[in-house]
Design an enzyme around this catalytic site. Structure first.
Site, short mmCIF file in Angstrom:
data_model
loop_
_atom_site.label_atom_id
_atom_site.label_comp_id
_atom_site.label_asym_id
_atom_site.label_seq_id
_atom_site.Cartn_x
_atom_site.Cartn_y
_atom_site.Cartn_z
N HIS A 131 0.83 -1.21 0.00
CA HIS A 131 0.00 0.00 0.00
C HIS A 131 0.86 1.25 0.00
CE1 HIS A 131 -2.98 -2.92 1.09
NE2 HIS A 131 -2.40 -3.17 2.24
N HIS A 184 5.49 6.63 6.72
CA HIS A 184 5.18 6.21 5.36
C HIS A 184 4.62 7.41 4.60
CE1 HIS A 184 1.40 5.88 7.57
NE2 HIS A 184 0.87 6.29 6.42
N HIS A 208 1.97 8.93 1.19
CA HIS A 208 0.88 8.79 0.22
C HIS A 208 1.19 9.77 -0.92
CE1 HIS A 208 -1.67 6.71 3.28
NE2 HIS A 208 -0.97 7.47 4.10
N GLU A 220 -3.52 13.35 1.28
CA GLU A 220 -4.79 12.84 1.82
C GLU A 220 -5.60 14.00 2.40
OE1 GLU A 220 -3.77 9.19 4.23
OE2 GLU A 220 -4.62 8.38 2.38
N HIS A 256 3.34 10.59 6.79
CA HIS A 256 2.71 10.30 8.08
C HIS A 256 3.71 9.66 9.04
CE1 HIS A 256 -1.49 10.14 6.03
NE2 HIS A 256 -1.12 11.38 6.35
N THR A 316 -6.25 6.26 7.86
CA THR A 316 -6.78 6.56 6.53
C THR A 316 -6.75 5.33 5.61
OG1 THR A 316 -4.65 7.20 5.59
CG2 THR A 316 -5.95 8.93 6.69
N THR A 317 -6.30 4.19 6.19
CA THR A 317 -6.37 2.92 5.45
C THR A 317 -7.09 1.91 6.33
OG1 THR A 317 -4.33 2.03 6.40
CG2 THR A 317 -4.10 3.36 4.40
N1 LIG Z 1 -2.36 6.40 6.90
S1 LIG Z 1 -2.35 6.33 8.50
O1 LIG Z 1 -1.21 7.05 9.02
O2 LIG Z 1 -3.64 6.77 8.97
C1 LIG Z 1 -2.18 4.68 8.97
C2 LIG Z 1 -1.27 4.16 9.85
C3 LIG Z 1 -1.50 2.80 9.92
C4 LIG Z 1 -2.53 2.53 9.10
O3 LIG Z 1 -2.95 3.70 8.48
ZN LIG Z 2 -0.82 7.34 6.09
#
Ligand SMILES: NS(=O)(=O)c1ccco1
Ligand SMILES: [Zn+2]
Length: 258
Positions: free
Chosen positions: A61, A91, A93, A103, A116, A196-197
């Site tokens: 992802h 990580h 996006h 996002e 993030h 957000t995932t």
């Molecule tokens: N994209 S996020 O930072 O909300 C996240 C962390 C772990 C899973 O999703």
């Molecule tokens: Zn994220």
């Protein structure tokens, strides 16, 4: 079929397997023009001097850098947080060539990418997974990336990407301190939201830095060398547009530090 960002398995259908997707504190959101300034909000403090990065991996992802979070060696505290939260991973996006991929949006505007930094409340919860399911379990610092000059330190990450091209691949990534990715100002917006995932747990205190960092189109292009798919799979799906669009605010307050 596992969740993803395609037509058949993307954000619009996540609610079928993860009904909380239609919940009351989902992320990301659009940050409107006027946000209430809260003078009681102190500065956020990122104590990363003794952080220990372990590896960089492609989880199908995103590209993720994992940290040793077995003690309080790297934490954030202050701001809206009542406890210190341990750095677990960071990580990104991003979009497609020439397209934006953040996002969160700001007054309807997207950025090229969003970083993030994921932290968890180890004071109240024994394991990351427990924290990830609790309303005050996680704190994620979001940093916007806009295209411009080369980022002086991002190359250490983009140079490692050829090693983690395929889903499920990982390689050592020691000695990286994400402080080098911070903008000069730590002014922020904060609100209560979610992952957000999937599983989209409503467990995140979001802390979004107002000032973006600049990265070059060339550096962003290296993110798109990554693939959603594994080496053994027939389809080769370029990893891009791995962002969830803004979700309904549903009456939530967004606060602004100074
Ligand atoms: N994209 S996020 O930072 O909300 C996240 C962390 C772990 C899973 O999703
Ligand atoms: Zn994220």
């Amino acid at each position: 079929n596992h969740w993803g960002y395609g037509k058949e398995n993307g954000p619009d259908v996540w609610h079928k397997n993860y009904p909380v997707a239609l919940g009351s504190r989902q992320s990301p959101i659009d940050i409107p023009h006027q946000v209430s300034h809260d003078p009681s909000l102190g500065p956020i403090v990122l104590d990363y001097d003794h952080c220990t990065s372990i590896n960089i991996c492609n989880n199908g992802h995103s590209v993720v850098v994992n940290f040793d979070d077995t003690d309080d060696r790297s934490v954030i505290h202050g701001g809206p947080l009542e406890n210190p939260y341990r750095l677990s991973q960071f990580h990104f996006h991003w979009g497609g060539k020439g397209c934006d991929g953040s996002e969160h949006t700001v007054a309807g505007n997207s950025y090229a990418s969003e970083l993030h930094l994921v932290h968890w409340n180890a004071v109240k919860y024994k394991l990351f997974d427990h924290a990830a399911a609790a309303p005050d379990g996680l704190a994620v610092v979001g940093i916007f990336l806009e295209t411009g000059d080369d980022h002086r330190w991002l190359h250490t990450i983009t140079d490692a990407m050829y090693m983690v091209k395929y889903k499920g691949s990982a390689t050592d990534f020691k000695g990286f301190n994400p402080k080098c990715l911070l903008p000069s100002s730590l002014h922020y917006w904060t609100y209560l939201g979610s992952l957000t995932t999937p599983p989209l747990h409503e467990s995140v205190t979001w802390i979004l830095l107002k000032e973006p960092i600049a990265v070059s189109e060339k550096q962003l292009g290296k993110f798109r060398l990554l693939q959603f798919t594994g080496e053994e799979e027939d389809q080769r799906l370029r990893m891009e547009n791995n962002f969830r669009p803004p979700q309904p605010l549903k009456g939530r307050r967004i606060r602004s530090s100074n």
